[in-house]
Design an enzyme around this catalytic site. Structure first.
Site, short mmCIF file in Angstrom:
data_model
loop_
_atom_site.label_atom_id
_atom_site.label_comp_id
_atom_site.label_asym_id
_atom_site.label_seq_id
_atom_site.Cartn_x
_atom_site.Cartn_y
_atom_site.Cartn_z
CD GLU A 62 39.70 -99.34 -47.96
OE1 GLU A 62 39.64 -98.13 -47.78
OE2 GLU A 62 39.16 -100.17 -47.19
CE LYS B 100 37.23 -95.25 -46.89
NZ LYS B 100 38.24 -96.06 -46.17
CB CYS C 176 36.10 -99.16 -46.92
SG CYS C 176 36.34 -100.07 -45.37
#
Length: 278
Positions: A49, A112, A153
């Site tokens: 990331e 995301k 994440c």
């Protein structure tokens, strides 16, 4: 649940990259490690990331660029040079309207979905939503080795993404991520093993290396977990490459021994994948 009809053995490389304040240096460092991974037999390679930038709400606007753009072109070039499938970690993206996203690009574009907004008293407060906008779509991509699902994440904390991916025939979920020194020891490995064992798929995470002098200190510990929930490859916190061999025989063995994929009771509870598109 869709069968994992196409799944050929492959080697996955997780590049735990040391990230600096210099974007061009980060991209060059990524290229070096991607080429090394390919030389050591990796067919699918993942970057962490925010691999081209410092991680923090104060940095996203400064480092943001369009997709496609300079970094995604560099990713395309290094993937072709290495002859690998490259999961491009994530970068700060600015779209045509000026909105900012935390975006994984290259094999597929994944913004995301779940923004990292937490407040642990005395340990860490982080609010991605102060700067970033969330993505609104699930991401799966096909390779010659099998279909793979993608999250970034904090997405790993929401089991629906992996559940839907598995039911759409994905053999693995890959999460570029950057857990911190508070949440990493608590949940980094636990969440990976949970997503793997619940869905009987491979799960892998790729973190930046730890910089103890940075404003955000990553946990590291890039890891791969097999469909039984067993950690098959991991590391500590320094810059390195983690290799894992993903094997269809292991997936089949686990699903035959404990056939939860055939035993779900959708007459009692809904199928979260119903109606979803790839």
């Amino acid at each position: 649940m869709a069968a994992a009809s196409l799944f050929r053995p492959f080697r996955l490389a997780l590049v735990q990259l040391a990230v600096s304040a210099q974007k061009t240096q980060n991209i060059a460092n990524a290229r070096t490690h991607v080429l090394e991974a390919a030389q050591k037999g990796a067919q699918v390679v993942c970057l962490p990331e925010c691999f081209n930038s410092l991680y923090g709400t104060q940095y996203f606007s400064e480092y943001a660029e369009s997709v496609p753009g300079a970094t995604t072109q560099a990713l395309s070039d290094m993937a072709k040079e290495a002859n690998v499938y490259l999961v491009g970690g994530s970068i700060p993206e600015r779209d045509a309207t000026g909105k900012l996203f935390n975006t994984c690009a290259q094999l597929a574009v994944h913004r995301k979905i779940h923004l990292f907004d937490i407040d642990i008293p005395g340990k860490i407060r982080f609010q991605e939503s102060e700067v970033l906008s969330p993505g609104n779509s699930l991401t799966h991509f096909d390779t010659m080795y099998g279909r793979i699902g993608l999250g970034i994440c904090y997405d790993i904390r929401f089991p629906e993404l992996a559940m839907i991916a598995a039911r759409k025939g994905c053999v693995a979920m890959i999460y570029p991520g950057a857990f911190n020194m508070a949440t990493g020891p608590l949940h980094w490995e636990l969440l990976q093993r949970a997503r793997a064992v619940d869905n009987q798929i491979y799960v892998a995470t790729c973190s930046p290396a730890r910089d103890v002098n940075g404003t955000y200190v990553a946990w590291g510990h890039s890891t791969a977990v097999d469909p039984s929930g067993t950690v098959i490859a991991t590391t500590e916190h320094k810059e390195t490459i983690v290799y894992a061999d993903l094997d269809p025989e292991k997936l089949n063995e686990v699903r035959q021994a404990i056939p939860v994929t055939q035993q779900r009771r959708f007459n009692v509870y809904p199928d979260v994948a119903a109606g979803k598109q790839d």
